[in-house]
Motif scaffolding. Structure first.
Motif, PDB file in Angstrom:
ATOM      1  N   PHE A 181       0.900  -1.246   0.066  1.00 15.21           N
ATOM      2  CA  PHE A 181      -0.199   0.114   0.089  1.00 15.21           C
ATOM      3  C   PHE A 181       0.745   1.245  -0.089  1.00 15.21           C
ATOM      4  N   GLY A 182       0.040   2.414  -0.117  1.00 16.77           N
ATOM      5  CA  GLY A 182       1.085   3.605   0.012  1.00 16.77           C
ATOM      6  C   GLY A 182       0.847   4.255  -1.571  1.00 16.77           C
ATOM      7  N   ARG A 183       1.657   5.338  -1.568  1.00 12.43           N
ATOM      8  CA  ARG A 183       1.813   6.005  -3.139  1.00 12.43           C
ATOM      9  C   ARG A 183       2.202   5.243  -4.243  1.00 12.43           C
ATOM     10  N   GLU A 184       3.366   4.388  -3.639  1.00 13.07           N
ATOM     11  CA  GLU A 184       4.047   3.578  -4.503  1.00 13.07           C
ATOM     12  C   GLU A 184       3.557   2.661  -5.233  1.00 13.07           C
ATOM     13  N   HIS A 185       2.228   2.161  -4.723  1.00 10.15           N
ATOM     14  CA  HIS A 185       1.334   0.877  -4.916  1.00 10.15           C
ATOM     15  C   HIS A 185       0.026   1.301  -5.551  1.00 10.15           C
ATOM     16  N   SER A 186       0.123   1.215  -7.025  1.00 11.66           N
ATOM     17  CA  SER A 186      -1.409   1.585  -7.617  1.00 11.66           C
ATOM     18  C   SER A 186      -1.994   0.297  -8.206  1.00 11.66           C
ATOM     19  N   PHE A 187      -3.345   0.573  -8.197  1.00 10.40           N
ATOM     20  CA  PHE A 187      -4.118  -0.645  -8.677  1.00 10.40           C
ATOM     21  C   PHE A 187      -5.618  -0.191  -9.199  1.00 10.40           C
ATOM     22  N   HIS A 188      -6.300  -0.970  -9.726  1.00 11.10           N
ATOM     23  CA  HIS A 188      -7.745  -0.509 -10.347  1.00 11.10           C
ATOM     24  C   HIS A 188      -8.673  -1.221  -9.208  1.00 11.10           C
ATOM     25  N   VAL A 189      -9.916  -0.604  -8.900  1.00 13.61           N
ATOM     26  CA  VAL A 189     -10.624  -0.808  -8.240  1.00 13.61           C
ATOM     27  C   VAL A 189     -11.485  -1.799  -8.750  1.00 13.61           C
ATOM     28  N   GLN A 190     -11.863  -3.033  -8.341  1.00 12.44           N
ATOM     29  CA  GLN A 190     -12.778  -4.220  -8.747  1.00 12.44           C
ATOM     30  C   GLN A 190     -13.808  -4.291  -7.695  1.00 12.44           C
TER      31      GLN A 190
ATOM     32  N   PHE B 256     -14.714  -3.194  -2.534  1.00 14.82           N
ATOM     33  CA  PHE B 256     -13.427  -3.721  -3.431  1.00 14.82           C
ATOM     34  C   PHE B 256     -12.439  -4.525  -2.920  1.00 14.82           C
ATOM     35  N   ARG B 257     -11.838  -5.349  -3.612  1.00 12.22           N
ATOM     36  CA  ARG B 257     -10.698  -6.067  -3.031  1.00 12.22           C
ATOM     37  C   ARG B 257      -9.418  -5.810  -3.455  1.00 12.22           C
ATOM     38  N   TYR B 258      -8.392  -5.595  -2.824  1.00  9.10           N
ATOM     39  CA  TYR B 258      -7.020  -5.356  -2.975  1.00  9.10           C
ATOM     40  C   TYR B 258      -5.921  -5.550  -1.831  1.00  9.10           C
ATOM     41  N   GLY B 259      -4.884  -6.282  -2.245  1.00  2.00           N
ATOM     42  CA  GLY B 259      -3.849  -6.640  -1.206  1.00  2.00           C
ATOM     43  C   GLY B 259      -4.279  -7.723  -0.435  1.00  2.00           C
ATOM     44  N   GLY B 260      -5.254  -8.450  -0.779  1.00  6.19           N
ATOM     45  CA  GLY B 260      -5.461  -9.672   0.235  1.00  6.19           C
ATOM     46  C   GLY B 260      -6.841  -9.198   1.226  1.00  6.19           C
ATOM     47  N   TYR B 261      -7.345  -7.916   1.123  1.00 10.59           N
ATOM     48  CA  TYR B 261      -8.156  -7.352   1.934  1.00 10.59           C
ATOM     49  C   TYR B 261      -9.386  -6.546   1.240  1.00 10.59           C
ATOM     50  N   TRP B 262     -10.582  -6.896   1.788  1.00 14.66           N
ATOM     51  CA  TRP B 262     -11.747  -6.022   1.382  1.00 14.66           C
ATOM     52  C   TRP B 262     -11.950  -5.010   1.975  1.00 14.66           C
ATOM     53  N   PHE B 263     -12.298  -3.727   1.213  1.00 15.29           N
ATOM     54  CA  PHE B 263     -12.335  -2.358   1.478  1.00 15.29           C
ATOM     55  C   PHE B 263     -13.706  -1.932   1.309  1.00 15.29           C
ATOM     56  N   GLU B 264     -14.310  -1.310   1.969  1.00 12.07           N
ATOM     57  CA  GLU B 264     -15.403  -0.411   1.752  1.00 12.07           C
ATOM     58  C   GLU B 264     -15.375   1.118   1.854  1.00 12.07           C
ATOM     59  N   TYR B 265     -15.853   1.844   0.702  1.00  9.76           N
ATOM     60  CA  TYR B 265     -15.485   3.227   0.878  1.00  9.76           C
ATOM     61  C   TYR B 265     -16.782   4.027   1.633  1.00  9.76           C
ATOM     62  N   ILE B 266     -16.520   4.696   2.517  1.00  7.19           N
ATOM     63  CA  ILE B 266     -17.733   5.212   3.211  1.00  7.19           C
ATOM     64  C   ILE B 266     -18.345   6.460   2.610  1.00  7.19           C
TER      65      ILE B 266
ATOM     66  N   TRP C 278     -18.869   8.142  -3.619  1.00  7.46           N
ATOM     67  CA  TRP C 278     -17.812   7.967  -4.830  1.00  7.46           C
ATOM     68  C   TRP C 278     -17.986   9.373  -5.700  1.00  7.46           C
ATOM     69  N   PRO C 279     -16.964  10.056  -6.047  1.00 11.89           N
ATOM     70  CA  PRO C 279     -16.945  11.176  -6.834  1.00 11.89           C
ATOM     71  C   PRO C 279     -17.234  10.887  -8.059  1.00 11.89           C
ATOM     72  N   TYR C 280     -18.147  11.947  -8.635  1.00  9.21           N
ATOM     73  CA  TYR C 280     -18.733  11.611 -10.082  1.00  9.21           C
ATOM     74  C   TYR C 280     -17.656  11.602 -11.226  1.00  9.21           C
ATOM     75  N   ASP C 281     -16.609  12.240 -10.872  1.00  9.76           N
ATOM     76  CA  ASP C 281     -15.627  12.262 -11.937  1.00  9.76           C
ATOM     77  C   ASP C 281     -14.510  11.489 -11.863  1.00  9.76           C
ATOM     78  N   TRP C 282     -14.613  10.372 -10.799  1.00  4.85           N
ATOM     79  CA  TRP C 282     -13.925   9.340 -10.736  1.00  4.85           C
ATOM     80  C   TRP C 282     -14.089   8.126 -11.575  1.00  4.85           C
ATOM     81  N   GLY C 283     -13.248   7.409 -12.397  1.00  2.51           N
ATOM     82  CA  GLY C 283     -13.811   6.221 -13.226  1.00  2.51           C
ATOM     83  C   GLY C 283     -13.119   5.021 -12.314  1.00  2.51           C
ATOM     84  N   TYR C 284     -13.798   3.733 -12.313  1.00  2.00           N
ATOM     85  CA  TYR C 284     -13.013   2.774 -11.690  1.00  2.00           C
ATOM     86  C   TYR C 284     -11.962   1.986 -12.291  1.00  2.00           C
ATOM     87  N   ASP C 285     -11.680   2.353 -13.498  1.00  2.34           N
ATOM     88  CA  ASP C 285     -10.329   1.842 -14.231  1.00  2.34           C
ATOM     89  C   ASP C 285      -9.207   2.780 -13.964  1.00  2.34           C
ATOM     90  N   ALA C 286      -9.395   3.762 -13.115  1.00  2.00           N
ATOM     91  CA  ALA C 286      -8.198   4.844 -13.062  1.00  2.00           C
ATOM     92  C   ALA C 286      -7.306   4.249 -12.057  1.00  2.00           C
TER      93      ALA C 286
END
Length: 213
Positions: free
Chosen positions: A142-151, A163-173, A176-184
């Motif tokens: 994790f951190g600025r050096e590690h990028s990923f796409h939200v699934q 969404f899942r990343y790095g072996g963990y499930w996350f939930e955004y509270i 979700w910003p309207y100008d964000w894309g999930y493939d970013a």
């Protein structure tokens, strides 16, 4: 006889003429000789030199007076410019102070809202909904050096915010910003005891996420 008389008369005339000439020469010798006239050029030269020297002094005095007047005018202009600059600075300070006083209530309101939001977020995570990622695991994935796409996980409802990343499930509270894309390109960073999701294309925006599994 006539010749003798004529010769005698001629001798007398010559003698009288010589005597007269001799008397005239004696008179001329007795007359005092006039003094030699001074040459006008030599006599007038010192006067002209004195006049030139006086003119030079007068010209120097005029030049000095003119220079002093120019210096005084320059000093007056400089003081005027300094006074105007000081007035401008004073006016800018007054305007800045007024702006700060007008904006102070708005800043206080924003700070109060941010404090409330941080308290709500902290309360949600401290309520047992969030888990803590070990430091070594966080540094490795994790951190600025590690990028990923939200699934995101399907199924609708609340599961759609996970969404899942790095072996963990996350939930955004946060929403979700309207100008964000999930493939970013995203990354998760740990700030002020909370995890946040960042979009690299919008580095000034973030949303709060929690570790749920």
């Amino acid at each position: 006889m006539k010749l003798l008389i004529t010769t005698t008369a001629l001798s007398l005339l010559l003698g009288a003429s010589s005597f007269a000439m001799q008397s005239q020469d004696d008179k001329d010798k007795d007359k005092p000789k006039p003094a030699p006239k001074e040459e006008p050029r030599k006599r007038d030269q010192p006067d002209r030199e004195r006049d030139r020297s006086q003119q030079d002094r007068e010209r120097q005095d005029r030049d000095r007076s003119q220079q002093q007047e120019r210096d005084r005018q320059n000093q007056d202009r400089t003081r005027t410019q300094q006074d105007r600059a000081q007035q401008d600075r004073d006016r800018q300070d007054r305007e800045r102070t007024r702006d700060q006083e007008r904006n102070q209530p708005q800043r206080d309101d924003r700070n109060r809202v941010q404090t409330q939001e941080r308290g709500e977020h902290s309360g949600r995570q401290s309520a047992g909904r969030g888990r803590r990622i070990p430091d070594d695991r966080f540094r490795s994935s994790f951190g600025r050096e590690h990028s990923f796409h939200v699934q995101r996980r399907g199924g609708g409802g609340g599961g759609d915010q996970r969404f899942r990343y790095g072996g963990y499930w996350f939930e955004y509270i946060d929403a979700w910003p309207y100008d964000w894309g999930y493939d970013a390109d995203f990354y998760i960073d740990y700030v002020d005891d909370d995890y946040y999701l960042y979009d690299r294309r919008h580095p000034n925006m973030r949303i709060l996420v929690i570790v749920v599994e």
